[in-house]
Design a protein around this motif. Sequence first.
Motif, PDB file in Angstrom:
ATOM      1  N   PRO A  46     -17.185 -14.159  -4.149  1.00  0.00           N
ATOM      2  CA  PRO A  46     -18.249 -13.377  -3.499  1.00  0.00           C
ATOM      3  C   PRO A  46     -18.308 -11.915  -3.949  1.00  0.00           C
ATOM      4  O   PRO A  46     -19.385 -11.329  -3.987  1.00  0.00           O
ATOM      5  N   ILE A  47     -17.183 -11.350  -4.315  1.00  0.00           N
ATOM      6  CA  ILE A  47     -17.178  -9.954  -4.752  1.00  0.00           C
ATOM      7  C   ILE A  47     -17.258  -9.860  -6.272  1.00  0.00           C
ATOM      8  O   ILE A  47     -18.006  -9.047  -6.826  1.00  0.00           O
ATOM      9  N   ILE A  48     -16.504 -10.705  -6.952  1.00  0.00           N
ATOM     10  CA  ILE A  48     -16.402 -10.603  -8.406  1.00  0.00           C
ATOM     11  C   ILE A  48     -17.630 -11.175  -9.106  1.00  0.00           C
ATOM     12  O   ILE A  48     -18.053 -10.664 -10.151  1.00  0.00           O
ATOM     13  N   GLY A  49     -18.224 -12.213  -8.564  1.00  0.00           N
ATOM     14  CA  GLY A  49     -19.382 -12.847  -9.192  1.00  0.00           C
ATOM     15  C   GLY A  49     -20.500 -11.877  -9.532  1.00  0.00           C
ATOM     16  O   GLY A  49     -20.928 -11.784 -10.690  1.00  0.00           O
ATOM     17  N   LEU A  66     -10.106  -6.377 -12.178  1.00  0.00           N
ATOM     18  CA  LEU A  66      -9.195  -5.231 -12.253  1.00  0.00           C
ATOM     19  C   LEU A  66      -9.784  -4.007 -11.572  1.00  0.00           C
ATOM     20  O   LEU A  66      -9.083  -3.282 -10.863  1.00  0.00           O
ATOM     21  N   LEU A  67     -11.068  -3.775 -11.781  1.00  0.00           N
ATOM     22  CA  LEU A  67     -11.721  -2.615 -11.165  1.00  0.00           C
ATOM     23  C   LEU A  67     -11.733  -2.737  -9.653  1.00  0.00           C
ATOM     24  O   LEU A  67     -11.441  -1.763  -8.941  1.00  0.00           O
ATOM     25  N   VAL A  68     -12.041  -3.916  -9.131  1.00  0.00           N
ATOM     26  CA  VAL A  68     -12.049  -4.102  -7.675  1.00  0.00           C
ATOM     27  C   VAL A  68     -10.641  -3.930  -7.108  1.00  0.00           C
ATOM     28  O   VAL A  68     -10.455  -3.308  -6.055  1.00  0.00           O
ATOM     29  N   ALA A  69      -9.625  -4.437  -7.805  1.00  0.00           N
ATOM     30  CA  ALA A  69      -8.244  -4.268  -7.345  1.00  0.00           C
ATOM     31  C   ALA A  69      -7.869  -2.785  -7.325  1.00  0.00           C
ATOM     32  O   ALA A  69      -7.254  -2.305  -6.369  1.00  0.00           O
ATOM     33  N   TYR A  70      -8.259  -2.040  -8.356  1.00  0.00           N
ATOM     34  CA  TYR A  70      -7.978  -0.613  -8.409  1.00  0.00           C
ATOM     35  C   TYR A  70      -8.674   0.137  -7.271  1.00  0.00           C
ATOM     36  O   TYR A  70      -8.073   0.977  -6.603  1.00  0.00           O
ATOM     37  N   VAL A  71      -9.927  -0.195  -7.030  1.00  0.00           N
ATOM     38  CA  VAL A  71     -10.684   0.462  -5.946  1.00  0.00           C
ATOM     39  C   VAL A  71     -10.071   0.125  -4.580  1.00  0.00           C
ATOM     40  O   VAL A  71      -9.990   0.987  -3.700  1.00  0.00           O
ATOM     41  N   LEU A  72      -9.615  -1.099  -4.402  1.00  0.00           N
ATOM     42  CA  LEU A  72      -8.989  -1.471  -3.132  1.00  0.00           C
ATOM     43  C   LEU A  72      -7.688  -0.711  -2.908  1.00  0.00           C
ATOM     44  O   LEU A  72      -7.382  -0.312  -1.775  1.00  0.00           O
ATOM     45  N   ILE A  73      -6.927  -0.493  -3.966  1.00  0.00           N
ATOM     46  CA  ILE A  73      -5.689   0.287  -3.820  1.00  0.00           C
ATOM     47  C   ILE A  73      -6.026   1.740  -3.521  1.00  0.00           C
ATOM     48  O   ILE A  73      -5.387   2.378  -2.676  1.00  0.00           O
ATOM     49  N   LEU A  74      -7.051   2.257  -4.160  1.00  0.00           N
ATOM     50  CA  LEU A  74      -7.516   3.613  -3.870  1.00  0.00           C
ATOM     51  C   LEU A  74      -7.963   3.715  -2.414  1.00  0.00           C
ATOM     52  O   LEU A  74      -7.630   4.676  -1.708  1.00  0.00           O
ATOM     53  N   LEU A  75      -8.683   2.708  -1.958  1.00  0.00           N
ATOM     54  CA  LEU A  75      -9.137   2.656  -0.567  1.00  0.00           C
ATOM     55  C   LEU A  75      -7.950   2.577   0.390  1.00  0.00           C
ATOM     56  O   LEU A  75      -7.988   3.165   1.470  1.00  0.00           O
ATOM     57  N   LYS A  76      -6.908   1.881  -0.017  1.00  0.00           N
ATOM     58  CA  LYS A  76      -5.719   1.773   0.822  1.00  0.00           C
ATOM     59  C   LYS A  76      -5.090   3.147   1.059  1.00  0.00           C
ATOM     60  O   LYS A  76      -4.672   3.462   2.167  1.00  0.00           O
ATOM     61  N   TYR A  77      -5.054   3.980   0.018  1.00  0.00           N
ATOM     62  CA  TYR A  77      -4.514   5.338   0.179  1.00  0.00           C
ATOM     63  C   TYR A  77      -5.375   6.160   1.124  1.00  0.00           C
ATOM     64  O   TYR A  77      -4.871   6.853   2.006  1.00  0.00           O
ATOM     65  N   VAL A  78      -6.686   6.099   0.938  1.00  0.00           N
ATOM     66  CA  VAL A  78      -7.598   6.902   1.770  1.00  0.00           C
ATOM     67  C   VAL A  78      -7.545   6.438   3.225  1.00  0.00           C
ATOM     68  O   VAL A  78      -7.453   7.252   4.151  1.00  0.00           O
ATOM     69  N   ILE A  79      -7.588   5.121   3.439  1.00  0.00           N
ATOM     70  CA  ILE A  79      -7.542   4.591   4.812  1.00  0.00           C
ATOM     71  C   ILE A  79      -6.183   4.869   5.455  1.00  0.00           C
ATOM     72  O   ILE A  79      -6.104   5.175   6.644  1.00  0.00           O
TER      73      ILE A  79
END
Length: 181
Positions: A46-49, A66-79
């Motif tokens: 649903p996200i990668i497609g 890879l980009l979505v995984a990187y953004v999620l880790i970035l989001l983890k720091y901010v949250i």
Amino acid sequence: MQFLSFLIVTVLDLYVSVLLLRVWMQWARADFYNPFSQFVVKITQPIIGPLRRVIPSIGPIDTASLLVAYVLILLKYVIGLWLINQVLLFFPVYLPLSLLELLTAAGKLVFWIIIIRALMSWISQGRNPVDQLLIQLTEPLLSPIRRLLPSMGGIDLSPMVLILILYALNYLKADILALIL
């Protein structure tokens, strides 16, 4: 707030692991008709497609995942900072930290896949579809090590050597973090 923080961080870490597994499966050219592979594809599709239409793969590397995984880790720091201090801030140091965290998550995934493959080799002896997928994922990493190691009379020490390499990379990460921070 600790419960919410734990829940969010755990869900993000698990999804990042599944995304990295998808990248690894594409890189290793694993069988995507395997039932476990189908699970990984269906949970990430649903996200990668839609992103794969915009962000093409670079060779065997699924750059959208890879980009979505990187953004999620970035989001983890901010949250994480927001849940601790109730302040929503983004610091530029999060960019290299997120990259290191992504590499660490990939290393942890490799570690656990190697451990699970070793345990399953004692139990299923290659008759399980998940076992076949684990072999397809780990062989590109273990076969170069096997070529360098001398024959040990039927004992495969290549998983242990790979795990030792991962531990060494964790120490390297600690040294890099000491330089950044």
